[in-house]
Scaffold this active site. Structure first.
Site, PDB file in Angstrom:
ATOM      1  N   ASP A   1      -2.235  -8.091  -5.074  1.00  0.00           N
ATOM      2  CA  ASP A   1      -3.270  -8.132  -4.044  1.00  0.00           C
ATOM      3  C   ASP A   1      -2.687  -8.933  -2.887  1.00  0.00           C
ATOM      4  OD1 ASP A   1      -5.402  -8.694  -2.393  1.00  0.00           O
ATOM      5  OD2 ASP A   1      -6.685  -9.518  -3.969  1.00  0.00           O
ATOM      6  N   VAL A   2      -2.454  -8.281  -1.751  1.00  0.00           N
ATOM      7  CA  VAL A   2      -1.767  -8.966  -0.652  1.00  0.00           C
ATOM      8  C   VAL A   2      -2.594 -10.097  -0.047  1.00  0.00           C
ATOM      9  CG1 VAL A   2      -0.335  -6.969  -0.079  1.00  0.00           C
ATOM     10  CG2 VAL A   2      -2.532  -7.304   1.106  1.00  0.00           C
TER      11      VAL A   2
ATOM     12  N   LYS B   1      -7.610  -5.239  13.349  1.00  0.00           N
ATOM     13  CA  LYS B   1      -6.394  -4.562  13.789  1.00  0.00           C
ATOM     14  C   LYS B   1      -5.899  -5.121  15.123  1.00  0.00           C
ATOM     15  CE  LYS B   1      -5.296  -1.868  10.427  1.00  0.00           C
ATOM     16  NZ  LYS B   1      -4.002  -2.026   9.730  1.00  0.00           N
TER      17      LYS B   1
ATOM     18  N   SER C   1      -3.504  -0.125  14.390  1.00  0.00           N
ATOM     19  CA  SER C   1      -4.417   1.002  14.572  1.00  0.00           C
ATOM     20  C   SER C   1      -4.874   1.021  16.019  1.00  0.00           C
ATOM     21  CB  SER C   1      -5.638   0.878  13.657  1.00  0.00           C
ATOM     22  OG  SER C   1      -6.640   1.822  14.017  1.00  0.00           O
TER      23      SER C   1
ATOM     24  N   ASN D   1       1.757  -2.271   5.356  1.00  0.00           N
ATOM     25  CA  ASN D   1       0.901  -1.093   5.522  1.00  0.00           C
ATOM     26  C   ASN D   1      -0.471  -1.257   4.880  1.00  0.00           C
ATOM     27  OD1 ASN D   1       0.357   1.939   5.810  1.00  0.00           O
ATOM     28  ND2 ASN D   1       0.354   1.697   3.598  1.00  0.00           N
TER      29      ASN D   1
ATOM     30  N   SER E   1      -2.425  -2.256  -4.956  1.00  0.00           N
ATOM     31  CA  SER E   1      -3.440  -3.172  -5.465  1.00  0.00           C
ATOM     32  C   SER E   1      -4.194  -2.525  -6.621  1.00  0.00           C
ATOM     33  CB  SER E   1      -4.415  -3.565  -4.349  1.00  0.00           C
ATOM     34  OG  SER E   1      -5.448  -4.395  -4.860  1.00  0.00           O
TER      35      SER E   1
ATOM     36  N   GLY F   1       0.827  -1.199   0.000  1.00  0.00           N
ATOM     37  CA  GLY F   1       0.000   0.000   0.000  1.00  0.00           C
ATOM     38  C   GLY F   1       0.858   1.244   0.000  1.00  0.00           C
TER      39      GLY F   1
ATOM     40  N   TYR G   1     -13.255  -4.039  11.315  1.00  0.00           N
ATOM     41  CA  TYR G   1     -11.964  -3.368  11.168  1.00  0.00           C
ATOM     42  C   TYR G   1     -11.216  -3.347  12.491  1.00  0.00           C
ATOM     43  CZ  TYR G   1      -8.457   0.243  10.486  1.00  0.00           C
ATOM     44  OH  TYR G   1      -7.261   0.935  10.435  1.00  0.00           O
TER      45      TYR G   1
END
Length: 246
Positions: free
Chosen positions: A63-64, A162, A145, A90, A37, A12, A158
């Site tokens: 695409d990871v 994280k 995060s 990242n 990506s 990223g 999300y």
């Protein structure tokens, strides 16, 4: 670790924190593979910025969340620059849904966020590990995060993803020792495109922070590089949030 003449992969890397850390790694003498990506234009611009300052960089698509694509990317970087010394995990995605709207946290949403935010970081770390072990040195920083610390954020999946990144960091630090160091840098609110359309909310938040300022991508990039350079650090979760979680 002295970053000069090292090979770095930043996932990223075309925008936001990824761009800032790519530029700073190059400034410190690393050759940088800027992964993207979908943000090809932004990644190519990051490469141009590095090259215009006399650095070395390439943009590379993968695409990871796709293990095969990640392995191909790592192989391509090794052919171009040599085996990877530094990985900055990242790349992350989110979806903005109210935390208490449990029905909106669909199975598809869980799978999508976990595939990129957690499995993607694992795939990248696994792919670079053999080369780092051969060199008997390497460093990985996973970008976490504060959502993973507080349980709040842009969405419930999300925040949980994280928290998993922070757990993954500690497990990888154990699994890859002694030659590969793994830590996580955990930003609070950062002025990136994730706030597009919500700038008023971001500005109101800044007045409630102890330092009364939203972090910049460059703030986080400097901490990432500091962690990469610290040879005595592994398995650590380092928060950079202007006092947001105090």
């Amino acid at each position: 670790m002295d970053l000069k003449n090292k090979v770095a992969l930043v996932t990223g890397g075309g925008t936001g924190i990824g761009r800032a850390v790519s530029l700073l790694l190059a400034e410190r003498g690393a050759a940088v593979a800027v992964n993207y990506s979908r943000s090809e234009v932004e990644a190519e611009e990051t490469v141009r910025l590095i090259e215009s300052a006399g650095g070395r960089a390439i943009a590379i698509q993968a695409d990871v969340s796709n293990d095969g694509a990640v392995r191909e990317m790592v192989g391509a970087v090794a052919k171009q620059f040599g085996e990877i010394d530094v990985l900055v995990n990242n790349a992350s995605i989110t979806r903005h849904i109210p935390l208490d709207d449990l029905e909106a946290a669909t199975e598809e949403l869980w799978d999508e966020l976990y595939a990129v935010n957690v499995k993607g970081m694992f795939f990248c770390a696994r792919a670079v590990a053999p080369g780092m072990k051969r060199k008997k040195q390497g460093a990985v920083v996973n970008v976490g995060s504060i959502a993973g610390l507080t349980g709040s954020g842009s969405s419930l999946p999300y925040a949980v993803s994280k928290a998993a990144v922070h757990g993954l960091t500690k497990s990888l630090a154990r699994a890859l020792a002694p030659h590969i160091r793994v830590s996580s840098v955990v930003p609070g609110a950062v002025a990136t495109r994730w706030w597009e359309g919500r700038e008023d909310t971001m500005n109101r938040l800044s007045t409630n922070l102890l330092l009364q300022r939203i972090s910049t991508p460059e703030d986080i990039a400097h901490m990432i590089c500091a962690v990469l350079e610290q040879d005595s650090m592994t398995g650590q979760i380092v928060t950079v949030d202007g006092g947001q979680t105090l």
